[in-house]
Design a protein around this motif. Sequence first.
Motif, PDB file in Angstrom:
ATOM      1  N   PHE A 152     -20.353  10.729  -3.079  1.00  0.00           N
ATOM      2  CA  PHE A 152     -19.649  11.871  -3.679  1.00  0.00           C
ATOM      3  C   PHE A 152     -20.273  12.107  -5.054  1.00  0.00           C
ATOM      4  N   PRO A 153     -20.937  13.249  -5.275  1.00  0.00           N
ATOM      5  CA  PRO A 153     -21.632  13.450  -6.574  1.00  0.00           C
ATOM      6  C   PRO A 153     -20.663  13.849  -7.698  1.00  0.00           C
ATOM      7  N   PRO A 183     -24.051  14.416   1.260  1.00  0.00           N
ATOM      8  CA  PRO A 183     -23.025  14.149   0.252  1.00  0.00           C
ATOM      9  C   PRO A 183     -21.786  15.022   0.457  1.00  0.00           C
ATOM     10  N   LEU A 184     -20.666  14.557  -0.073  1.00  0.00           N
ATOM     11  CA  LEU A 184     -19.422  15.315   0.025  1.00  0.00           C
ATOM     12  C   LEU A 184     -19.508  16.513  -0.912  1.00  0.00           C
ATOM     13  N   SER A 185     -18.935  17.625  -0.485  1.00  0.00           N
ATOM     14  CA  SER A 185     -19.162  18.879  -1.203  1.00  0.00           C
ATOM     15  C   SER A 185     -18.480  18.943  -2.568  1.00  0.00           C
ATOM     16  N   PRO A 195     -14.947  18.164  -7.157  1.00  0.00           N
ATOM     17  CA  PRO A 195     -14.886  17.821  -5.726  1.00  0.00           C
ATOM     18  C   PRO A 195     -14.068  18.847  -4.969  1.00  0.00           C
ATOM     19  N   VAL A 196     -14.634  19.358  -3.861  1.00  0.00           N
ATOM     20  CA  VAL A 196     -13.921  20.397  -3.094  1.00  0.00           C
ATOM     21  C   VAL A 196     -13.936  20.108  -1.588  1.00  0.00           C
ATOM     22  N   ALA A 197     -14.369  18.884  -1.194  1.00  0.00           N
ATOM     23  CA  ALA A 197     -14.716  18.659   0.208  1.00  0.00           C
ATOM     24  C   ALA A 197     -13.543  18.527   1.169  1.00  0.00           C
ATOM     25  N   GLY A 198     -12.325  18.487   0.682  1.00  0.00           N
ATOM     26  CA  GLY A 198     -11.230  18.377   1.649  1.00  0.00           C
ATOM     27  C   GLY A 198     -10.207  17.358   1.221  1.00  0.00           C
ATOM     28  N   GLY A 199      -9.500  16.792   2.203  1.00  0.00           N
ATOM     29  CA  GLY A 199      -8.545  15.725   1.954  1.00  0.00           C
ATOM     30  C   GLY A 199      -7.562  16.053   0.849  1.00  0.00           C
ATOM     31  N   PHE A 224     -20.897  23.791   3.471  1.00  0.00           N
ATOM     32  CA  PHE A 224     -20.054  22.764   2.849  1.00  0.00           C
ATOM     33  C   PHE A 224     -19.605  21.774   3.915  1.00  0.00           C
ATOM     34  N   VAL A 225     -19.266  20.587   3.463  1.00  0.00           N
ATOM     35  CA  VAL A 225     -18.707  19.594   4.385  1.00  0.00           C
ATOM     36  C   VAL A 225     -17.228  19.443   4.058  1.00  0.00           C
ATOM     37  N   PHE A 226     -16.433  19.467   5.100  1.00  0.00           N
ATOM     38  CA  PHE A 226     -14.983  19.367   4.956  1.00  0.00           C
ATOM     39  C   PHE A 226     -14.512  18.071   5.625  1.00  0.00           C
TER      40      PHE A 226
END
Length: 293
Positions: A152-153, A183-185, A195-199, A224-226
């Motif tokens: 996660f960047p 990497p996570l989006s 961080p915007v990837a979900g969860g 993007f990755v969710f």
Amino acid sequence: MHSDINNVLTIDVEDYFHVAALAKSIRPEDWDTIAPRVSKNCYRLLDLFDEKNVKATHFVLGWVAERFPDLIREIDNRGHEVASHGYSHQLVYTQAPTLFENETRDSKNLLEDIIGKPVQGYRAASYSITRKSLWALDILADLGFKYDSSIFPVVHDKYGIRGSPEFPHILETPNKSQLVEYPLSTYRIMGQSIPVAGGGYFRLYPYWLSKYFYHSINQQSMPFVFYLHPWEIDPTQPRVKASLLSRFRHYNNLDDCYRRLSDLLSEFCFTTMYSKLDEMKLFTSNGPVTVSY
Ligand SMILES: [Zn+2]
């Protein structure tokens, strides 16, 4: 508005009591004494994915696969990708490399025995591949994984590699092996990566803001990755005693998550992580390695 870009849909297949935020209250020795909810929640997700005609990558915890092999076969039978979420859901940077290697190998073999296909992808518990645990990337490459999605960047108290690349790339591991990294989006705003990837982030931000982030990423012609966990669509799960911050992270907006997810699946295109990386030709590239970690 519907973007044509294929984004990546991922589910981390684990139960609510596996989560690191609740680890101080529930010990791994007690997991088998708690009524599981992961299958029921996963089937609900699988039915929604069928209805929306989308395929997802399911990063499956070995502990879950051992107890619910029929669920894993069902995920595979419905055309989704089965990948590995390790075995014990412990933070990688707290583990000895030998223990990590043994349990990661065992959980990969377990999944491959259940579905009869190679498992190509890996995601660490709580994104716990950080600067402290880069050795894990060598082990993943040695075990035959083709890609990792654990970095996660961002800056966070439990995970993240600040300043690492934000989009899929080929990385060089400390021992000079190669591995594809997804990497996570994140979304860049005023020089910061959010961080915007979900969860928990998907539940925290107003839904219109999440959609704004995702559309903006797609407008840059990037996917993007969710990610989501089965317990995030389960508002009636038992409540666990934990710190205020942990409870907020775990329980915030659970009751609205399924509706948001359903809407998201209508608004954006999704595919599996392996398909996306293949589409981006990252498995065939003979070009220079993008990043050394
Ligand atoms: Zn997890």
